[in-house]
Scaffold this motif. Structure first.
Motif, PDB file in Angstrom:
ATOM      1  N   LEU A  69       0.814  -1.218   0.000  1.00 36.57           N
ATOM      2  CA  LEU A  69       0.000   0.000   0.000  1.00 36.57           C
ATOM      3  C   LEU A  69       0.848   1.269   0.000  1.00 36.57           C
ATOM      4  O   LEU A  69       0.496   2.265  -0.625  1.00 36.57           O
ATOM      5  CB  LEU A  69      -0.911   0.011   1.236  1.00 36.57           C
ATOM      6  CG  LEU A  69      -2.034  -1.040   1.267  1.00 36.57           C
ATOM      7  CD1 LEU A  69      -2.700  -1.045   2.634  1.00 36.57           C
ATOM      8  CD2 LEU A  69      -3.058  -0.751   0.168  1.00 36.57           C
ATOM      9  N   GLU A  70       1.973   1.252   0.726  1.00 38.43           N
ATOM     10  CA  GLU A  70       2.689   2.497   0.994  1.00 38.43           C
ATOM     11  C   GLU A  70       4.029   2.632   0.275  1.00 38.43           C
ATOM     12  O   GLU A  70       4.579   3.726   0.205  1.00 38.43           O
ATOM     13  CB  GLU A  70       2.948   2.626   2.512  1.00 38.43           C
ATOM     14  CG  GLU A  70       1.669   2.768   3.318  1.00 38.43           C
ATOM     15  CD  GLU A  70       1.953   2.886   4.818  1.00 38.43           C
ATOM     16  OE1 GLU A  70       3.125   2.986   5.213  1.00 38.43           O
ATOM     17  OE2 GLU A  70       0.982   2.867   5.595  1.00 38.43           O
ATOM     18  N   ASN A  71       4.581   1.529  -0.206  1.00 37.69           N
ATOM     19  CA  ASN A  71       5.936   1.587  -0.753  1.00 37.69           C
ATOM     20  C   ASN A  71       5.896   1.844  -2.249  1.00 37.69           C
ATOM     21  O   ASN A  71       5.578   0.955  -3.037  1.00 37.69           O
ATOM     22  CB  ASN A  71       6.670   0.279  -0.448  1.00 37.69           C
ATOM     23  CG  ASN A  71       8.149   0.375  -0.760  1.00 37.69           C
ATOM     24  OD1 ASN A  71       8.604   1.355  -1.348  1.00 37.69           O
ATOM     25  ND2 ASN A  71       8.902  -0.626  -0.369  1.00 37.69           N
ATOM     26  N   ARG A  72       6.239   3.082  -2.639  1.00 40.30           N
ATOM     27  CA  ARG A  72       6.264   3.426  -4.061  1.00 40.30           C
ATOM     28  C   ARG A  72       7.690   3.353  -4.601  1.00 40.30           C
ATOM     29  O   ARG A  72       7.949   3.699  -5.732  1.00 40.30           O
ATOM     30  CB  ARG A  72       5.718   4.834  -4.279  1.00 40.30           C
ATOM     31  CG  ARG A  72       4.257   4.964  -3.894  1.00 40.30           C
ATOM     32  CD  ARG A  72       3.809   6.416  -3.883  1.00 40.30           C
ATOM     33  NE  ARG A  72       2.802   6.648  -2.885  1.00 40.30           N
ATOM     34  CZ  ARG A  72       2.561   7.830  -2.327  1.00 40.30           C
ATOM     35  NH1 ARG A  72       3.263   8.884  -2.664  1.00 40.30           N
ATOM     36  NH2 ARG A  72       1.611   7.952  -1.420  1.00 40.30           N
ATOM     37  N   ASP A  73       8.629   2.973  -3.739  1.00 37.72           N
ATOM     38  CA  ASP A  73      10.026   2.895  -4.159  1.00 37.72           C
ATOM     39  C   ASP A  73      10.328   1.484  -4.668  1.00 37.72           C
ATOM     40  O   ASP A  73       9.461   0.629  -4.708  1.00 37.72           O
ATOM     41  CB  ASP A  73      10.938   3.278  -2.989  1.00 37.72           C
ATOM     42  CG  ASP A  73      10.764   4.754  -2.625  1.00 37.72           C
ATOM     43  OD1 ASP A  73      10.229   5.500  -3.440  1.00 37.72           O
ATOM     44  OD2 ASP A  73      11.159   5.148  -1.517  1.00 37.72           O
TER      45      ASP A  73
END
Ligand SMILES: [Fe+2]
Length: 313
Positions: A69-73
């Motif tokens: 959900l949160e890791n765009r890296d």
């Protein structure tokens, strides 16, 4: 080079303690001194030898739901905290050349041997392993237009590594590093400056041998969508692209809009007219890029008119 912030604090804090301290209104990652003042907190988190392994195990037991959900890296990153609009915290894995991960993936996922600056500031600390190496440089962002092939006055600083407990502040648009593999698998922890305008701030790749900008590393989805909007049937969407070309605050986006408007013209003459107007822009970036694009288009006109590309000589 990236600013080394000395310290020898042996106290350990939790990730929650760090987040609570950074959520204080007094913390401003856009201000160099305010960001540097958070260095002892990051060092104290690095003194906590358990939290990262515990968090990784929790994530695995939860099938990495939060990471999804949160890791765009990239996959070398574990997102540790992402709730604030002004910062986020992550851990990064830096394999050595002997690690199977490196052998399978090669250099590129880890940005090794790709000299670059950053369009954001960040604090980093060596957490595990000997730390990645870097050749450090500095440059003056204000003196650069941002054109591919543009000469840059690169100032070489030194080669050093991010050793355990060493805290460094990488300053946006100033510090450049040519990052080299760690001698053994290493982990660093970052506090990253988060800002909504990040996609519109340039991050450059450099050729440190020729002292040139080799390219712009960051691209936003806006550029791809502009191309689609300009070519939308019946001209719907063209007005939007015109608006971006005329007034978007980012000159890279203004030029992308202009280039796509030119590309959408039915006749080459109309496309060249648009680019000629761009080449008279008061923005040196837009003017030069428009002239380059016009030259590229002109060089292909003969074979476009013929309906085929030139054959082999
Ligand atoms: Fe970097």
């Amino acid at each position: 080079m990236a600013r080394v912030i000395p310290g020898s604090d042996e106290e350990a804090i939790s990730l929650g303690d760090l987040v609570q301290a950074l959520n204080d209104d007094g913390f401003d990652p856009g201000d160099e001194e305010s960001f540097a003042a958070a260095a002892p907190l990051l060092r104290r988190l690095a003194n906590n030898r358990d939290f990262l392994a515990e968090l990784a195990i929790e994530e695995l037991k939860d099938r990495c739901t939060r990471q999804s959900l949160e890791n765009r890296d990239s996959s070398q990153v574990i997102m540790l905290h992402r709730a604030s609009e002004k910062f986020y915290i992550r851990a990064n894995f830096w394999p050595s050349e002997r690690d199977s991960l490196y052998k399978a993936s090669g250099n590129s996922p880890f940005f090794y041997h790709v000299p670059h600056d950053h369009n954001f500031s960040f604090l980093t600390v060596g957490y595990l392993g000997p730390g990645y190496w870097s050749e450090y440089y500095e440059y003056d962002y204000e003196s650069v237009v941002g054109l591919p092939g543009e000469k840059v006055d690169l100032k070489y600083i030194e080669k050093s590594r991010l050793e355990p407990g060493k805290v460094m502040l990488y300053r946006a648009h100033r510090d450049i590093h040519d990052q080299l593999p760690a001698d053994d698998m290493s982990v660093s922890i970052n506090i990253m400056h988060a800002t909504p305008c990040l996609p519109f701030l340039d991050q450059y790749r450099f050729d440190v041998k020729t002292c040139e900008i080799a390219g712009i590393l960051n691209q936003s989805s806006t550029e791809a969508l502009l191309a689609l909007a300009a070519h939308q049937g019946h001209g719907n969407g063209r007005d939007l692209v015109e608006t971006f070309a005329a007034g978007h605050p980012c000159e890279r986006i203004r030029f992308a809009a202009l280039r796509e408007l030119a590309a959408a013209e039915a006749e080459p003459e109309a496309a060249l007219e648009r680019l000629a107007a761009g080449s008279r822009s008061s923005s040196e970036f837009i003017a030069t890029m428009s002239a380059i694009e016009a030259a590229r288009l002109s060089s292909g006109r003969e074979w476009i008119a013929r309906g085929s590309a030139p054959g082999p000589a």
